[in-house]
Design a protein around this motif. Structure first.
Motif, PDB file in Angstrom:
ATOM      1  N   CYS A   1      40.586  44.048  38.442  1.00 13.54           N
ATOM      2  CA  CYS A   1      39.392  43.511  39.126  1.00 13.54           C
ATOM      3  C   CYS A   1      38.111  43.969  38.203  1.00 13.54           C
ATOM      4  CB  CYS A   1      39.323  44.129  40.495  1.00 13.54           C
ATOM      5  SG  CYS A   1      40.808  43.970  41.589  1.00 13.54           S
TER       6      CYS A   1
ATOM      7  N   THR B   1      44.875  46.260  46.126  1.00 14.99           N
ATOM      8  CA  THR B   1      43.768  46.774  45.310  1.00 14.99           C
ATOM      9  C   THR B   1      43.629  48.236  45.322  1.00 14.99           C
ATOM     10  OG1 THR B   1      42.532  44.555  45.071  1.00 14.99           O
ATOM     11  CG2 THR B   1      41.177  46.500  44.512  1.00 14.99           C
TER      12      THR B   1
ATOM     13  N   VAL C   1      45.192  45.765  40.796  1.00 12.43           N
ATOM     14  CA  VAL C   1      45.979  45.122  41.804  1.00 12.43           C
ATOM     15  C   VAL C   1      47.183  45.642  41.657  1.00 12.43           C
ATOM     16  CG1 VAL C   1      46.755  43.311  42.920  1.00 12.43           C
ATOM     17  CG2 VAL C   1      44.429  43.029  42.119  1.00 12.43           C
TER      18      VAL C   1
END
Length: 462
Positions: free
Chosen positions: A267, A282, A277
């Motif tokens: 991310c 996440t 992830v």
């Protein structure tokens, strides 16, 4: 050149000095033109010495000139778990090591920060270990577990000076010396010094005269000649999984944790990575270390030009009934390599696949019976002692290579909190300790001081 790495990089001419002019590699012409090989260990000096043996038809005392280094002469450098309660490494760790695990001023700033290490192999765990020595905890994420791939299946062969004529030389010398220190600190029974020979064989099955065998410990069939490639002052070995498990047990005892799962993507927000992830979830952190070996899909999200490849090696473990003390690099019969261990087992490897992007799942790498049988059959052709040896294990793994065959270590270009440490190739176990130390310094202090990381700077793939 017909070597798999040359085929991967494209055709290259045979350069002066008797070695293949492949950028980043150190291939040597051994004997007639059909016989061109690269020692798996990528050892420039060792390979050159062995080249003198093979080119002379196995005759001892042949003249040997080491090629000078140039841009073509570089050597080739594979859900949260419960703590390991009752681990033998936890109880046997040196008290001196435990005493050093205290945060200094720079490390104390990381006490409340989260560091994720993607990859549970020897490089990622070495980074975790050296961070733990300074009182900093991490979370290691791996799809298959600690030391589940090459770091648990490699040979653990260590050579101090074989990379001296390359940019990896200083890293290798530092790491070789560290192996003895860490083995003592963590009480690793598998670490030892030994000799290494280069042996030319012809596969005829004949037993030569005693003069050709007088300096060989266990190779006695089809021998054309031999040469010493290193003695106890420059050659050592350690069981890779024992090393990784011990380092991880120490890191875990200082607060580090392991999460089993597949890292799928990163991310990003501007010039920072904010999370990874893992199996659809996440996981946020303050800093990220990417040490996933040949599995480079996640890394390519940050560095598209760094296309990792894996070279698949098979290996077998054979038990002869006694402890052997002489590693052997063969010339002939496909050039297998043999590393006896001090527990009575002998590690045999060779016959690599061509480099390729790795699609096999970590922990589920196929073991081809035909390759393993070829390794076993070859051992029976060079040693009467191996003819009756029991085969105790058959396995395979991928060694990780960057496009230029050099390690890639440092801060990811364009990102202030992402680091990469991968591409150590055949020298991963050997160079793991100095690599982990240097990367821990880079993360905590902003600069590596124990080893110069400039030759391995990721900016070369911008």
């Amino acid at each position: 050149c017909s070597h798999p790495l040359c085929l991967w990089m494209g055709p290259r001419r045979i350069g002066s000095g008797g070695f293949c002019a492949c950028p980043g590699n150190g291939h040597f012409r051994l004997g007639p033109p059909r016989s061109l090989r690269l020692l798996c260990t990528g050892a420039l000096a060792g390979a050159a010495a062995f080249a003198g043996l093979a080119a002379s038809g196995g005759r001892l005392g042949s003249a040997l000139t080491l090629p000078g280094p140039d841009r073509f002469g570089l050597p080739l450098l594979r859900a949260r778990r419960r703590p390991l309660t009752g681990s033998p490494w936890r109880s046997s760790m040196s008290a001196a090591v435990a005493a050093t695990a205290a945060p200094d001023e720079a490390a104390s700033q990381w006490q409340q920060r989260d560091i994720l290490v993607l990859g549970g192999g020897v490089i990622g765990v070495s980074i975790a270990y050296h961070l733990a020595l300074r009182g900093v905890r991490v979370t290691v994420i791996d799809r298959a577990g600690i030391a589940s791939c090459a770091s648990g299946k490699a040979g653990g062969f260590l050579a101090r000076d074989w990379n001296d004529m390359s940019p990896v030389g200083a890293l290798t010398r530092k790491s070789f010396d560290m192996h003895e220190e860490v083995a003592a600190q963590l009480n690793l029974p598998s670490y030892r010094r030994l000799k290494c020979k280069g042996v030319a064989v012809d596969g005829t099955g004949s037993k030569p005269a005693g003069a050709k065998l007088k300096d060989l410990e266990w190779t006695d069939i089809g021998v054309r000649g031999s040469k010493l490639m290193g003695d106890e002052s420059t050659i050592a070995q350690v069981h890779p999984k024992e090393l990784v498990d011990a380092m991880w047990a120490f890191a875990e005892s200082k607060g580090s944790s392991f999460r089993l799962g597949a890292a799928e993507s990163l991310c990003l927000e501007g010039d920072r990575v904010t999370g990874v992830v893992v199996d659809g979830e996440t996981v946020p952190a303050d800093a990220f270390v990417l040490s996933m070996g040949p599995w480079g899909d996640v890394l390519q999200q940050l560095m598209p030009k760094l296309q990792m490849a894996g070279v698949k090696y098979h290996s077998v473990l054979m038990r002869t009934g006694r402890v052997l003390n002489e590693a052997v690099f063969f010339s002939g019969l496909g050039d297998p390599e043999v590393y006896p261990r001090n527990d009575g087992e002998t590690y045999v490897t060779g016959f690599p696949d061509s480099p390729r992007p790795v699609k096999e799942v970590p922990g589920q790498v196929e073991v081809r019976e035909a390759v393993c049988e070829r390794l076993v059959d070859t051992m029976k052709k060079v040693s009467s002692e191996m003819d009756g040896a029991e085969v105790t294990k058959k396995q395979s793994c991928y060694l990780p290579f960057a496009p230029d065959s050099m390690p890639c270590m440092g801060l990811v270009p364009g990102y202030g909190n992402a680091y990469v440490a991968t591409g150590h190739g055949c020298w991963g176990i050997l160079n793991s300790l100095a690599s982990g130390l240097a990367m821990s310094e880079l993360i905590l202090d902003g600069k590596a001081t124990s080893v110069d990381l400039e030759p391995f700077d990721p900016r070369r793939f911008r």
